[in-house]
Structure formats: C-alpha cells, structure tokens
Motif scaffolding. Structure first.
Motif, mmCIF file in Angstrom:
data_model
loop_
_atom_site.group_PDB
_atom_site.id
_atom_site.type_symbol
_atom_site.label_atom_id
_atom_site.label_comp_id
_atom_site.label_asym_id
_atom_site.label_seq_id
_atom_site.Cartn_x
_atom_site.Cartn_y
_atom_site.Cartn_z
ATOM 1 N N ALA B 27 85.563 -24.762 27.259
ATOM 2 C CA ALA B 27 86.299 -23.575 27.709
ATOM 3 C C ALA B 27 87.455 -23.287 26.762
ATOM 4 O O ALA B 27 87.742 -22.143 26.415
ATOM 5 C CB ALA B 27 86.820 -23.781 29.124
ATOM 6 N N LEU B 32 88.462 -19.643 26.944
ATOM 7 C CA LEU B 32 88.163 -19.210 28.313
ATOM 8 C C LEU B 32 89.291 -19.555 29.290
ATOM 9 O O LEU B 32 89.294 -19.107 30.422
ATOM 10 C CB LEU B 32 86.858 -19.882 28.772
ATOM 11 C CG LEU B 32 86.047 -19.165 29.831
ATOM 12 C CD1 LEU B 32 85.614 -17.810 29.321
ATOM 13 C CD2 LEU B 32 84.834 -19.982 30.207
ATOM 14 N N GLN B 34 91.681 -22.252 31.635
ATOM 15 C CA GLN B 34 91.320 -23.348 32.542
ATOM 16 C C GLN B 34 91.477 -22.962 34.001
ATOM 17 O O GLN B 34 91.398 -23.808 34.877
ATOM 18 C CB GLN B 34 92.189 -24.575 32.235
ATOM 19 C CG GLN B 34 91.934 -25.097 30.843
ATOM 20 C CD GLN B 34 92.805 -26.271 30.487
ATOM 21 O OE1 GLN B 34 93.751 -26.569 31.190
ATOM 22 N NE2 GLN B 34 92.499 -26.925 29.384
ATOM 23 N N ARG B 35 91.695 -21.676 34.243
ATOM 24 C CA ARG B 35 91.932 -21.256 35.637
ATOM 25 C C ARG B 35 90.720 -21.496 36.520
ATOM 26 O O ARG B 35 90.854 -21.771 37.704
ATOM 27 C CB ARG B 35 92.301 -19.770 35.660
ATOM 28 C CG ARG B 35 93.722 -19.530 35.234
ATOM 29 C CD ARG B 35 94.100 -18.090 35.456
ATOM 30 N NE ARG B 35 95.414 -17.827 34.892
ATOM 31 C CZ ARG B 35 95.927 -16.639 34.744
ATOM 32 N NH1 ARG B 35 95.233 -15.589 35.102
ATOM 33 N NH2 ARG B 35 97.121 -16.480 34.237
ATOM 34 N N TRP B 36 89.544 -21.345 35.932
ATOM 35 C CA TRP B 36 88.312 -21.501 36.714
ATOM 36 C C TRP B 36 88.224 -22.873 37.361
ATOM 37 O O TRP B 36 87.614 -23.038 38.399
ATOM 38 C CB TRP B 36 87.091 -21.244 35.825
ATOM 39 C CG TRP B 36 87.093 -22.071 34.587
ATOM 40 C CD1 TRP B 36 87.716 -21.773 33.418
ATOM 41 C CD2 TRP B 36 86.488 -23.340 34.397
ATOM 42 N NE1 TRP B 36 87.533 -22.779 32.502
ATOM 43 C CE2 TRP B 36 86.776 -23.753 33.079
ATOM 44 C CE3 TRP B 36 85.712 -24.174 35.199
ATOM 45 C CZ2 TRP B 36 86.323 -24.960 32.562
ATOM 46 C CZ3 TRP B 36 85.273 -25.369 34.678
ATOM 47 C CH2 TRP B 36 85.568 -25.749 33.377
ATOM 48 N N ARG B 96 81.979 -13.319 29.681
ATOM 49 C CA ARG B 96 82.873 -14.448 29.969
ATOM 50 C C ARG B 96 82.870 -14.761 31.454
ATOM 51 O O ARG B 96 82.982 -15.914 31.853
ATOM 52 C CB ARG B 96 84.297 -14.130 29.494
ATOM 53 C CG ARG B 96 84.376 -13.940 28.000
ATOM 54 C CD ARG B 96 85.712 -13.350 27.610
ATOM 55 N NE ARG B 96 86.779 -14.317 27.785
ATOM 56 C CZ ARG B 96 87.095 -15.218 26.882
ATOM 57 N NH1 ARG B 96 86.447 -15.280 25.757
ATOM 58 N NH2 ARG B 96 88.078 -16.063 27.093
ATOM 59 N N GLN B 97 82.765 -13.710 32.282
ATOM 60 C CA GLN B 97 82.787 -13.948 33.728
ATOM 61 C C GLN B 97 81.588 -14.782 34.158
ATOM 62 O O GLN B 97 81.690 -15.619 35.054
ATOM 63 C CB GLN B 97 82.895 -12.621 34.513
ATOM 64 C CG GLN B 97 81.716 -11.705 34.450
ATOM 65 C CD GLN B 97 81.725 -10.827 33.206
ATOM 66 O OE1 GLN B 97 82.310 -11.157 32.180
ATOM 67 N NE2 GLN B 97 81.052 -9.694 33.264
ATOM 68 N N TRP B 98 80.437 -14.576 33.467
ATOM 69 C CA TRP B 98 79.241 -15.366 33.795
ATOM 70 C C TRP B 98 79.443 -16.820 33.398
ATOM 71 O O TRP B 98 79.072 -17.739 34.131
ATOM 72 C CB TRP B 98 78.010 -14.794 33.075
ATOM 73 C CG TRP B 98 77.479 -13.584 33.751
ATOM 74 C CD1 TRP B 98 77.550 -12.291 33.330
ATOM 75 C CD2 TRP B 98 76.798 -13.548 35.019
ATOM 76 N NE1 TRP B 98 76.968 -11.449 34.246
ATOM 77 C CE2 TRP B 98 76.495 -12.188 35.297
ATOM 78 C CE3 TRP B 98 76.420 -14.521 35.941
ATOM 79 C CZ2 TRP B 98 75.840 -11.800 36.444
ATOM 80 C CZ3 TRP B 98 75.763 -14.123 37.087
ATOM 81 C CH2 TRP B 98 75.477 -12.772 37.334
ATOM 82 N N THR B 100 82.262 -18.363 33.121
ATOM 83 C CA THR B 100 83.222 -18.947 34.056
ATOM 84 C C THR B 100 82.542 -19.345 35.358
ATOM 85 O O THR B 100 82.743 -20.448 35.869
ATOM 86 C CB THR B 100 84.337 -17.913 34.369
ATOM 87 O OG1 THR B 100 84.834 -17.433 33.143
ATOM 88 C CG2 THR B 100 85.448 -18.531 35.162
ATOM 89 N N LEU B 101 81.699 -18.447 35.865
ATOM 90 C CA LEU B 101 81.009 -18.705 37.135
ATOM 91 C C LEU B 101 80.084 -19.921 37.009
ATOM 92 O O LEU B 101 80.081 -20.805 37.879
ATOM 93 C CB LEU B 101 80.206 -17.460 37.539
ATOM 94 C CG LEU B 101 79.396 -17.586 38.825
ATOM 95 C CD1 LEU B 101 80.323 -17.686 40.027
ATOM 96 C CD2 LEU B 101 78.456 -16.402 38.998
ATOM 97 N N MET B 103 80.204 -22.394 34.872
ATOM 98 C CA MET B 103 80.962 -23.636 34.686
ATOM 99 C C MET B 103 81.564 -24.099 36.014
ATOM 100 O O MET B 103 81.579 -25.293 36.328
ATOM 101 C CB MET B 103 82.056 -23.430 33.636
ATOM 102 C CG MET B 103 81.489 -23.367 32.229
ATOM 103 S SD MET B 103 82.620 -22.711 31.029
ATOM 104 C CE MET B 103 83.455 -24.133 30.538
ATOM 105 N N THR B 104 82.050 -23.140 36.791
ATOM 106 C CA THR B 104 82.601 -23.477 38.108
ATOM 107 C C THR B 104 81.522 -24.128 38.978
ATOM 108 O O THR B 104 81.758 -25.168 39.610
ATOM 109 C CB THR B 104 83.124 -22.200 38.811
ATOM 110 O OG1 THR B 104 84.025 -21.561 37.939
ATOM 111 C CG2 THR B 104 83.805 -22.508 40.121
#
Lengths: 438, 260
Positions: B27, B32, B34-36, B96-98, B100-101, B103-104
């Motif tokens: 990330a 990206l 680290q908030r995720w 990026r949103q994908w 993030t999702l 990785m979460t």
C-alpha cells in the motif's frame, strides 16, 4: 511511518522484543532441562533413602500415606517386598537400572530403578505432569517479568531515540528560527558526524543563495540607474523633437506612448525587485494607513479625472506598523489597476480604516472584474487575465505580483472579492493588528 | 503448556502479521495510505467474535469437518483476493478504491482465520486455572515474536530500493498466498476431503517445522517438512497463477504508459 522517531522506535522495539523473546524461549528450554535434571537428582536421592529403609524388609508390606504424585516399590526378584499405598501391585518400570518414563494410573510417570544388591530392586516414580508444572512454574518466574517489563523497555527506547534525535531537532529549530532574510551560515558547534554533511551542504547552499541575492540586489539598484537615465534622456529628446516635427505627428505620438510604456514597465520591474521579501529589509514605522491613502489618491487624482472616473476615499485614521514607501507603492498599484480596467466614466472607491478591528485597505472598481477561477493566478508575475489582456490596456501583469510582495512583507492578507459597485473587482488587504517585526 | 501456547500463537500470529506487513508495504509503495487498515481491524474483530460465538455450530457442520473446511475456505479466500490485488497493484494508477477494498477483505479473512484459532485455544486452556499463567505467558511471548517479526518484515520491505519495492512486495504476497493454499490443502486432508498421500520428501531433519525459522518459513512460504504430491502441485500451480497475475498487471501498466 513518516516520523523518523516513530519508525525507529517501532523497529527497535520489534527487534528488541524478537531477540529477547526468542532468547527467553531458549532460556526456558534450557531452564526446563536443568529443572528436569534437578528433579531427577531429587528422585535419585529419594531412591537412596528408600534403599536404606527397605534393605531389611522381607515381607510384602504396604506403607500408608505418602506424597501425592510419588510412589515407590521394592522388589526381591519378582516378589514385592515393600510399596507405597498409591503404587500399583505390578512393577512400575523395568528391572534395570536407570531413568525411564512409564504410564500407569492414567498418568505419565518419571521412573528410576536402582539395584539394591542381589535380586533386590528399588523403584521410585514421580508424576511427569506434576514435575513439569512445578518446573514450569519456577522457570516462568523468570520469563514473566520480561513480558511485564517490555512496556518499560519500549518507553526507554522512545526516550533514548528522542535524545538521539535531539541534534536533528536542534538543527531543524535553528533553521526554522532563521528570519527570511537571514542567510548567515548555520552556527552548530560540534555537530554529530551524521549531521556534518547536512550542515555543510546547507551552509554551502545559503552561501550561494546569499551571493545570488546580493547580485540580484545590485542588479536592481544598478538597473534603476542604467535604465531610467536613457529613458529620461529619450523623453527629453522627444520633447525637443515636438518643436521640429509637424504638430499632431502620429509617429511622434506613438514614440511618446512607447516610451511611457517602457518607463512604466521599468518602474514596475524595479518595484518588483525592490519589494521582494527575501531581498529587502523593511523599514517599519508607525503609519496612518488612511493618511497615506489620502496622499496617494491625491497624487493620482489627475489621471482619474482625465478618464472622467469618480474616485472617492472612505474610512478613518488607522494606525499600523508598516514601511511607508512600500505601502505607497501598494496603494498606487491597486489604484493604477483600478483606473486602467475601469471604463471611462466609471467609479472607484478606496477604503482605508478599521474593519472588524483590523487595519484594512480596500480598492473597489466598477470595471469588468476577474472571474473567480482566475483570481489566484493574477498574483503570478506577467500573468494577465484573458478577458482583460485583450482590452486596450497597457501593462505587463506585474502590479498584483508587487502587491503580493508588499502584503507578504507586512504579514498581511490579500483577497480578491466582488466589488460592491457592481460587476467589478474589490481588492481587500487586511493588515495584522499588532506591530510587525521583520 | 507454555511451549504449546508459544507455538500455536506464534504460528497463527506470524502468518497474519507477515501478510499484513506485506500488504501495508505494498500500500505504501503504490501510495495507497494506511487508512484502509483501520476499517479492516474492526471488521476482523467482528469476524473473530462471530466465529467464536458460532464455534459449536461450525465444528458440528459438514459431519464434524466444519471448522477445518471454513478455515481452509478463509485461506483459499485470502489467496483468491491476493490475485486481483497483484494485478491492480502492478497495473497503472486508478481503481484504487478496488485495491483498497480487496486489501481490506484479504486482511479481514486472514485475521479472522488466525485469531479465531488463538481465541479458541486461549479461552479453552486459560480456563484451566493451574495452567492459566503458562498459557497467557506463552501466548504473549508467541504474539510478541510474531508481531515483531511482522514489523521487521515490513521494515525490510520498506528498505528495499524504490525500483525493487513493488516486485519485492508482490513476490512476498505471491509466496504467502501459495503458502495459504498449501495449508488449506493440509486442513482438507485432515478431514478426508482430499486424499492423504505419501510425502514426497521429509526435510524435518534439515529444518524442523517447530523451530523459529521453520515457523517463519511456514508463515511466509508455507513450509511443510513432509508435503504430498497434491500439496506440491497446488503450491507450484498457485505460484504460477500469481506470476501470471503479476505479468498481466505489468502488461497493463506498460500499455497504459504507451497510451500516455
């Protein structure tokens, strides 16, 4: 992890934890082995006592009581001679000297067989789980403090890393403390090796910057003389030429306009150089903004009158700390802009006084204004708003860049807003209330 | 009890910590943030709580194979999530949103899988009063070693020169993913969902699975001292698939660069 301290502390605590915990694990294993050996020695000791007690016994006797988790047997050949009450009737281990493990009574036992001479054998056994729990409880006494003291170690690492980074903080503070015009080398006595290169590079940079600014300063002052003098001479020659050429000559008129534009551009370039916050040392005094605005508007009044524009001044005396010369340039620039971009017959108002308790200068016009999307860019040097650039207005796009310099120098804030006079522009400069130290 | 606690907790924590570290490093490499992670952690906590609450139902399901099958599914899920993560991380900016999702979700699955095991173990054995101290101390020690190793793996991945940072993170994730499939295979073999096969080799004398290095390699590479042919085939197949995902992502990046 953008902070060096946080990153260092995290890595150091992780490394310390990993190494100390793995070491504790090895220590635990070694200690458990040692404890097992000690318990074996104790078993051996018990066996020796048993040998002494049972040497003369000859009948199959059972002793009552005893210690939980501990049993013994004495055998003469395959005949039981003596045994503890909890011991089984069959042999707990082999008729052969040495330590072994055996399972009986639903538990695992550590056994020891000793020879008592002839066919006599002594057997002692301890429950392995009791021995292990006992050994582990002793060994854990040395492991648990390591876990409990880890936060203290982490805190110490945090403090120590903080101390270690103190020179960096000190250097950073020293650079922060520097005034914008202070280009003297950093004064850091006995710097750590790691910072020597940084300090040396920074000082080298400051030295080169100081030399460059000095050259620029010299250029500004020399250029003022070198450019103004020939322009003034040209103006005189053109004035003299007026008597030699037919009246109303368009060539002469164009030449005069060209010289005026060049004069204006040179003055603005010099103003721009003179007002750069990095280059000048402002001469701050207590100044009345309203009186100053009054003087400048009076000076420029004829130019407004020539375009049939109405110019009014409002406000009240507003005392502030400022450089009078710079403030006069600022007001002149704003008024020049307003005059140029407001159509003939338009209206311009100047406010110099207090607004919300702070000294404020506002120049508003009834001109075409500036679209909000372009308001930020007009402070860039040589930038001229698209719509305005096409108009028949001379200018190099330096007026608001100079204004920005002077505003910065005074720690003030400038804002471009919609004019209260209609579609035009209002330039509002708010000065700080307190004395400005530069 | 102490050593058992260390080994069980270390094995689970190390695996999750190395995965989290590799994803955090990735990330950071692709900017990206680290908030995720702060979304993944509460989701994982909820997942662990649900897992523990329905443990009896899960264990009894599928003729008593429920827990193993669920754990294997979570591990396979992590691998399947890692594939698009590798593609997106290697491809050009955007989506990026994908990323993030995904990785979460990957971190949530991994933490639920690992922490549920720890939760069940610690709760069961700490209830035995005389062993509570040993269980807690062993768990703390195992957790400390696992998390520290994860932090140092993150530090090591961050220390890789910028040019090699993305390949290093992706390679680590590919290895972790393949390792997870290997472990899932072992779980399914335990409950006879997959045939139990004779091991291809036995490297336990060279490197014991119970040693710290063995545990670390188990977490990163899925090290198994006595793997069967199916495990090895799946491991190699998963690595190849991850390699294809990386190649696909990189090709997308190259195309994007040409279009730019």
């Amino acid at each position: 992890m953008n902070s060096i301290r946080r990153s260092l502390v995290t890595m150091l605590v992780a490394a310390f934890t990993l190494v100390s915990f793995v070491a504790a694990l090895n220590g635990y294993r070694a200690s458990m082995d040692k404890a097992e050996a000690l318990l074996d020695a104790q078993l051996q000791y018990s066996a020796e006592i048993l040998v002494g007690l049972g040497a003369s016994e000859s009948s199959g006797q059972t002793l009552g009581g005893g210690v939980e988790g501990f049993v013994f047997q004495i055998w003469d050949g395959e005949h039981p001679v003596l045994r503890s009450a909890a011991a089984p009737e069959s042999p707990v281990t082999a008729f052969e000297e040495g330590y072994r493990y055996a399972n009986f009574d639903g538990f695992r036992w550590r056994t020891l067989t000793v020879s008592m001479g002839g066919q006599r054998w002594g057997m002692v056994a301890e429950r392995a789980d009791v021995r292990h729990t006992l050994a582990e409880s002793v060994v854990l006494e040395s492991v648990i403090p390591l876990l409990l003291w880890l936060p203290v170690a982490a805190l110490l690492i945090w403090v120590l890393v903080g101390w270690g980074l103190a020179p960096l903080r000190e250097l950073s503070a020293q650079i922060n403390r520097k005034a914008s015009d202070d280009l003297a080398p950093l004064d850091y006595a006995d710097p750590p090796t790691e910072l020597q290169q940084v300090i040396s590079s920074t000082n080298g940079l400051l030295l080169r910057l100081a030399a460059a600014l000095q050259r620029e300063k010299h250029f500004a002052s020399h250029a003022a003389h070198e450019l103004r003098t020939p322009i003034s001479a040209l103006k005189i020659h053109l004035h003299n030429l007026e008597s030699e050429v037919p009246a109303g000559s368009s060539a002469l008129q164009h030449a005069n306009e060209g010289i005026e534009r060049m004069h204006h551009l040179v003055e603005q370039l010099l103003d721009l150089a003179r007002t750069q916050p990095e280059l000048i040392t402002a001469n701050f005094h207590t100044t009345d903004l309203h009186t100053l605005a009054q003087r400048v508007t009076a000076e420029l009044w004829p130019a407004f009158e020539a375009r049939q524009q109405s110019l009014s001044l409002q406000g009240e005396p507003a005392t502030m700390q400022g450089d009078e010369t710079m403030l006069a340039i600022l007001i002149r620039n704003l008024l020049d802009n307003a005059r140029k971009y407001t159509p003939a017959g338009g209206e311009i108002t100047v406010f110099a006084g207090y607004r919300d308790g702070t000294p404020t200068l506002e120049v508003a016009d009834s001109g075409p204004g500036i679209p909000s999307s372009e308001r930020q860019r007009v402070f860039e040097r040589f930038y001229r708003v698209g719509a305005r650039a096409g108009e028949d207005v001379s200018g190099a796009g330096l007026g608001l860049a100079i204004t920005q310099h002077i505003v910065q120098l005074h720690g003030a804030q400038v804002q471009l807003a919609d004019s209260p006079l209609g579609s035009g522009l209002a330039v509002v400069v708010r000065f700080p209330n307190t004395a400005v130290s530069v | 009890m102490f050593l058992n606690s260390v080994v069980i907790v270390l094995r689970e924590v190390l695996e999750a910590a190395v995965l989290v570290s590799a994803l955090l490093a990735l990330a950071r490499t692709v900017h990206l943030g680290q908030r995720w992670l702060w979304l993944a952690l509460p989701l994982a906590a909820i997942g662990v709580a649900l897992y523990a609450s329905f443990l009896a139902v899960i264990t009894d399901a599928l003729d008593g194979a429920g827990q193993e099958v669920l754990n294997a599914s979570l591990q396979a899920g992590v691998y399947l999530l890692l594939l698009p993560i590798l593609v997106l991380a290697c491809s050009a900016e955007g989506r990026r949103q994908w990323l993030t999702l995904l990785m979460t979700l990957a971190i949530t699955c991994a933490i639920v899988r690992e922490c549920a095991e720890i939760h069940i173990y610690v709760r069961a054995f700490a209830a035995l009063g005389e062993h509570a101290a040993a269980v807690w101390a062993g768990s703390a020690l195992g957790m400390g070693i696992g998390i520290s190793a994860g932090v140092l793996v993150y530090g090591a991945l961050r220390a890789v020169p910028q040019r090699w940072a993305l390949p290093a993170c992706c390679a680590t994730l590919a290895l972790i993913g393949a390792g997870m499939i290997m472990q899932a295979t072992m779980l399914l073999e335990q409950v006879d969902w997959l045939p139990d096969q004779a091991p291809l080799w036995d490297s336990s004398t060279l490197l014991s699975e119970q040693s710290f290095v063995g545990e670390l390699l188990y977490a990163v590479l899925g090290y198994e001292a006595t793997p069967g042919p199916l495990q090895v085939s799946l491991y190699v197949g998963c690595l190849l698939l991850a390699g294809i995902a990386l190649w696909w992502g990189s090709t997308g990046r190259a195309k994007h660069a040409v279009l730019d």
